[in-house]
Design a protein around this motif. Structure first.
Motif, PDB file in Angstrom:
ATOM      1  N   VAL A 101       0.844  -1.204   0.000  1.00  0.00           N
ATOM      2  CA  VAL A 101       0.000   0.000   0.000  1.00  0.00           C
ATOM      3  C   VAL A 101       0.873   1.245   0.000  1.00  0.00           C
ATOM      4  CG1 VAL A 101      -1.755   1.294   1.262  1.00  0.00           C
ATOM      5  CG2 VAL A 101      -1.879  -1.201   1.163  1.00  0.00           C
ATOM      6  N   GLY A 102       1.941   1.218   0.803  1.00  0.00           N
ATOM      7  CA  GLY A 102       2.847   2.354   0.855  1.00  0.00           C
ATOM      8  C   GLY A 102       3.465   2.669  -0.489  1.00  0.00           C
ATOM      9  N   VAL A 103       3.830   1.649  -1.238  1.00  0.00           N
ATOM     10  CA  VAL A 103       4.386   1.863  -2.580  1.00  0.00           C
ATOM     11  C   VAL A 103       3.364   2.544  -3.475  1.00  0.00           C
ATOM     12  CG1 VAL A 103       5.189   0.699  -4.664  1.00  0.00           C
ATOM     13  CG2 VAL A 103       6.040  -0.039  -2.429  1.00  0.00           C
ATOM     14  N   VAL A 104       2.105   2.074  -3.431  1.00  0.00           N
ATOM     15  CA  VAL A 104       1.040   2.686  -4.233  1.00  0.00           C
ATOM     16  C   VAL A 104       0.865   4.153  -3.857  1.00  0.00           C
ATOM     17  CG1 VAL A 104      -1.429   2.631  -4.767  1.00  0.00           C
ATOM     18  CG2 VAL A 104      -0.153   0.482  -4.554  1.00  0.00           C
ATOM     19  N   VAL A 105       0.878   4.448  -2.564  1.00  0.00           N
ATOM     20  CA  VAL A 105       0.704   5.830  -2.085  1.00  0.00           C
ATOM     21  C   VAL A 105       1.850   6.718  -2.557  1.00  0.00           C
ATOM     22  CG1 VAL A 105       0.728   7.256  -0.004  1.00  0.00           C
ATOM     23  CG2 VAL A 105      -0.705   5.219  -0.092  1.00  0.00           C
ATOM     24  N   LEU A 106       3.077   6.243  -2.425  1.00  0.00           N
ATOM     25  CA  LEU A 106       4.223   7.057  -2.823  1.00  0.00           C
ATOM     26  C   LEU A 106       4.235   7.306  -4.327  1.00  0.00           C
ATOM     27  CD1 LEU A 106       6.958   5.490  -0.512  1.00  0.00           C
ATOM     28  CD2 LEU A 106       5.830   7.717  -0.270  1.00  0.00           C
ATOM     29  N   LEU A 107       3.826   6.312  -5.103  1.00  0.00           N
ATOM     30  CA  LEU A 107       3.725   6.516  -6.553  1.00  0.00           C
ATOM     31  C   LEU A 107       2.657   7.555  -6.877  1.00  0.00           C
ATOM     32  CD1 LEU A 107       4.052   2.861  -7.910  1.00  0.00           C
ATOM     33  CD2 LEU A 107       5.711   4.720  -8.142  1.00  0.00           C
ATOM     34  N   GLN A 108       1.530   7.502  -6.166  1.00  0.00           N
ATOM     35  CA  GLN A 108       0.484   8.506  -6.381  1.00  0.00           C
ATOM     36  C   GLN A 108       0.982   9.903  -6.027  1.00  0.00           C
ATOM     37  OE1 GLN A 108      -2.595   6.798  -3.958  1.00  0.00           O
ATOM     38  NE2 GLN A 108      -3.505   5.645  -5.654  1.00  0.00           N
ATOM     39  N   ARG A 126      -3.963  16.706  -1.955  1.00  0.00           N
ATOM     40  CA  ARG A 126      -3.845  15.642  -0.958  1.00  0.00           C
ATOM     41  C   ARG A 126      -4.776  14.479  -1.257  1.00  0.00           C
ATOM     42  NH1 ARG A 126      -5.108  13.968   4.503  1.00  0.00           N
ATOM     43  NH2 ARG A 126      -7.136  14.989   4.423  1.00  0.00           N
ATOM     44  N   LEU A 127      -5.952  14.754  -1.802  1.00  0.00           N
ATOM     45  CA  LEU A 127      -6.925  13.690  -2.064  1.00  0.00           C
ATOM     46  C   LEU A 127      -6.478  12.729  -3.159  1.00  0.00           C
ATOM     47  CD1 LEU A 127     -10.328  15.611  -1.825  1.00  0.00           C
ATOM     48  CD2 LEU A 127      -9.245  14.151  -0.115  1.00  0.00           C
ATOM     49  N   SER A 128      -5.509  13.118  -3.952  1.00  0.00           N
ATOM     50  CA  SER A 128      -5.022  12.222  -5.004  1.00  0.00           C
ATOM     51  C   SER A 128      -4.144  11.112  -4.443  1.00  0.00           C
ATOM     52  CB  SER A 128      -4.242  13.024  -6.050  1.00  0.00           C
ATOM     53  OG  SER A 128      -3.049  13.564  -5.493  1.00  0.00           O
ATOM     54  N   VAL A 129      -3.787  11.225  -3.171  1.00  0.00           N
ATOM     55  CA  VAL A 129      -2.968  10.196  -2.518  1.00  0.00           C
ATOM     56  C   VAL A 129      -3.926   9.310  -1.713  1.00  0.00           C
ATOM     57  CG1 VAL A 129      -0.999   9.773  -1.003  1.00  0.00           C
ATOM     58  CG2 VAL A 129      -1.070  11.850  -2.381  1.00  0.00           C
ATOM     59  N   TYR A 130      -4.609   8.407  -2.391  1.00  0.00           N
ATOM     60  CA  TYR A 130      -5.665   7.629  -1.754  1.00  0.00           C
ATOM     61  C   TYR A 130      -5.311   6.149  -1.597  1.00  0.00           C
ATOM     62  CZ  TYR A 130      -6.738   6.291  -6.568  1.00  0.00           C
ATOM     63  OH  TYR A 130      -6.654   5.819  -7.847  1.00  0.00           O
ATOM     64  N   GLY A 131      -4.155   5.740  -2.091  1.00  0.00           N
ATOM     65  CA  GLY A 131      -3.697   4.374  -1.906  1.00  0.00           C
ATOM     66  C   GLY A 131      -4.658   3.344  -2.455  1.00  0.00           C
ATOM     67  N   THR A 132      -4.865   2.302  -1.688  1.00  0.00           N
ATOM     68  CA  THR A 132      -5.819   1.247  -2.044  1.00  0.00           C
ATOM     69  C   THR A 132      -7.056   1.312  -1.154  1.00  0.00           C
ATOM     70  OG1 THR A 132      -4.728  -0.278  -0.523  1.00  0.00           O
ATOM     71  CG2 THR A 132      -3.969  -0.290  -2.805  1.00  0.00           C
ATOM     72  N   LEU A 133      -7.258   2.462  -0.484  1.00  0.00           N
ATOM     73  CA  LEU A 133      -8.368   2.574   0.460  1.00  0.00           C
ATOM     74  C   LEU A 133      -9.341   3.691   0.127  1.00  0.00           C
ATOM     75  CD1 LEU A 133      -5.686   1.731   2.661  1.00  0.00           C
ATOM     76  CD2 LEU A 133      -7.834   0.938   3.623  1.00  0.00           C
ATOM     77  N   GLY A 134      -9.014   4.535  -0.866  1.00  0.00           N
ATOM     78  CA  GLY A 134      -9.979   5.504  -1.360  1.00  0.00           C
ATOM     79  C   GLY A 134      -9.849   6.912  -0.844  1.00  0.00           C
ATOM     80  N   ASN A 135      -8.971   7.150   0.142  1.00  0.00           N
ATOM     81  CA  ASN A 135      -8.854   8.468   0.749  1.00  0.00           C
ATOM     82  C   ASN A 135      -7.553   8.503   1.559  1.00  0.00           C
ATOM     83  OD1 ASN A 135      -9.340  10.371   3.220  1.00  0.00           O
ATOM     84  ND2 ASN A 135     -10.882  11.005   1.746  1.00  0.00           N
ATOM     85  N   PRO A 136      -6.831   9.621   1.564  1.00  0.00           N
ATOM     86  CA  PRO A 136      -5.577   9.663   2.330  1.00  0.00           C
ATOM     87  C   PRO A 136      -5.767   9.433   3.825  1.00  0.00           C
ATOM     88  CG  PRO A 136      -6.183  11.848   1.522  1.00  0.00           C
ATOM     89  CD  PRO A 136      -7.060  10.878   0.815  1.00  0.00           C
ATOM     90  N   ASP A 137      -6.886   9.908   4.382  1.00  0.00           N
ATOM     91  CA  ASP A 137      -7.135   9.675   5.808  1.00  0.00           C
ATOM     92  C   ASP A 137      -7.404   8.198   6.086  1.00  0.00           C
ATOM     93  OD1 ASP A 137      -6.898  12.342   6.830  1.00  0.00           O
ATOM     94  OD2 ASP A 137      -8.783  12.812   5.849  1.00  0.00           O
TER      95      ASP A 137
END
Length: 381
Positions: A101-108, A126-137
């Motif tokens: 998940v961290g790799v996906v987030v960093l790529l985003q 910030r909202l574009s960094v949503y990983g595999t869960l749909g939202n940065p939070d």
């Protein structure tokens, strides 16, 4: 299989996405939780934890405003009652999934979105960094407790887990979440108190050795908090606090409308327009007055109150709230008795987030909390 089930469930919920569903992220994660809870209940029969049984009973009799909310709530309750887990096995497997998940987030964060097919309109910044869960939070809510479990402690961590921190911590930083720093600070306080309480047992022969037993996890938590704070540079804390305060102000008076059993699971989104209308009618005679109020910028349809302690009382009443406390009492007590302070800190971080967010209404977070509870009650770290 029995002890591996929570680790498998959390790992899959971290990664699961299904673009064809109405909610590309929540729907598949919810079904993973439901299936894993059902399997856990069957293979542990009849050795269920009695402290979770009142929560199961209340969930069954309360009104379900939508099958998704009811099934998710029931699955969480059964997972609390039946799951068993081994902490070290859990940390190893889930740490690896969190690193993905961290790799996906960093790529985003770098502008490379491997999951753009699932959510074509996720927003900018910030909202574009949503990983595999749909939202940065949502990402930060899941990754922080896992990162805490991987921190250096009195007990050895998997080498690959420590390497995973090199990915997970930067991913947490780029989510830029205020609630994450709050949760980490609470976890840090919990670690300090817990290690201090254990220090006579861990180092009975002297104060110096006692400090050495305290030092590693406390310094690790302090370092994590400092790194997470870097991501908050440039964000407006005052605006965030004002928004949360508005949501609580709108919803809080309606706890007394149904004090024992609440308005029903999933009722917040249905009742919100009425609640918000009554809030403004009590304060303003016309639209001009509303527009002049600085809080009008927060007026909008809400799925959640962003304060789980309040939303649980609204939807489940005081009986449901105390049933949750009872269900979590055994895991928290077991984690307190454990010598691994970071397990207690991980649970505390997730629960602390519920003060200003809604992790207890998200399937992935519920799956993680139930798994951490299983680690506490069935493992001796």
């Amino acid at each position: 299989m029995r002890r591996a089930l929570p680790a498998i469930a959390v790992s899959v919920t971290l990664l699961a996405a299904w673009p064809a569903s109405q909610s590309a992220f929540h729907d598949p994660k919810r079904w993973v939780l439901v299936v894993a809870a059902l399997i856990g209940a069957l293979i542990s029969l009849p050795k269920w934890r009695w402290t979770a049984l009142p929560l199961i009973a209340l969930t069954a009799v309360q009104t379900w405003h939508g099958a998704e909310a009811g099934l998710q709530a029931m699955a969480f309750a059964w997972a609390l009652a039946s799951w068993q887990a081994d902490l070290r096995q859990f940390t190893r497997l889930v740490g690896a999934a969190a690193a993905v998940v961290g790799v996906v987030v960093l790529l985003q964060a770098l502008g490379v979105d491997a999951l753009g097919f699932a959510t074509p309109e996720v927003g900018d910044g910030r909202l574009s960094v949503y990983g595999t869960l749909g939202n940065p939070d949502f990402v930060a809510s899941m990754l922080l407790p896992i990162a805490i479990l991987l921190l250096p402690s009195r007990h050895p961590r998997p080498v690959e887990g420590l390497l995973g921190l090199l990915i997970i911590i930067p991913a947490l930083i780029v989510t830029r979440s205020f609630a994450t720093v709050l949760s980490a600070m609470v976890a840090g306080v919990v670690v300090s108190i817990h290690r201090h309480a254990l220090s006579p047992t861990l180092s009975p022969s002297g104060r110096g050795r006692s400090w050495r037993s305290l030092r590693k996890p406390i310094l690790a938590m302090c370092g994590l908090i400092a790194l997470l704070g870097v991501g908050l540079i440039g964000r407006d804390l005052g605006q965030t606090i004002a928004g949360r305060g508005y949501l609580v102000s709108v919803a809080l008076p309606h706890v007394t409308d149904a004090p024992l059993l609440g308005h029903g699971l999933g009722s917040t989104v249905l009742a919100w327009p009425t609640w918000e209308l009554s809030f403004w009618q009590a304060r303003c005679p016309d639209a001009a007055c509303v527009s002049a109020d600085p809080r009008h910028v927060f007026a909008a349809l809400q799925d959640h109150v962003h304060a789980d302690w309040l939303e649980w009382m609204l939807e489940r009443g005081l009986l449901g709230f105390f049933a949750l406390l009872l269900a979590l009492s055994a895991p928290l007590l077991a984690a307190w008795k454990s010598e691994d302070s970071l397990l207690l800190a991980a649970m505390s971080a997730l629960l602390a987030r519920s003060l200003v967010d809604f992790p207890l209404h998200r399937p992935a977070d519920l799956c993680l909390l139930a798994a951490l509870a299983a680690c506490a009650t069935s493992s001796r770290a």
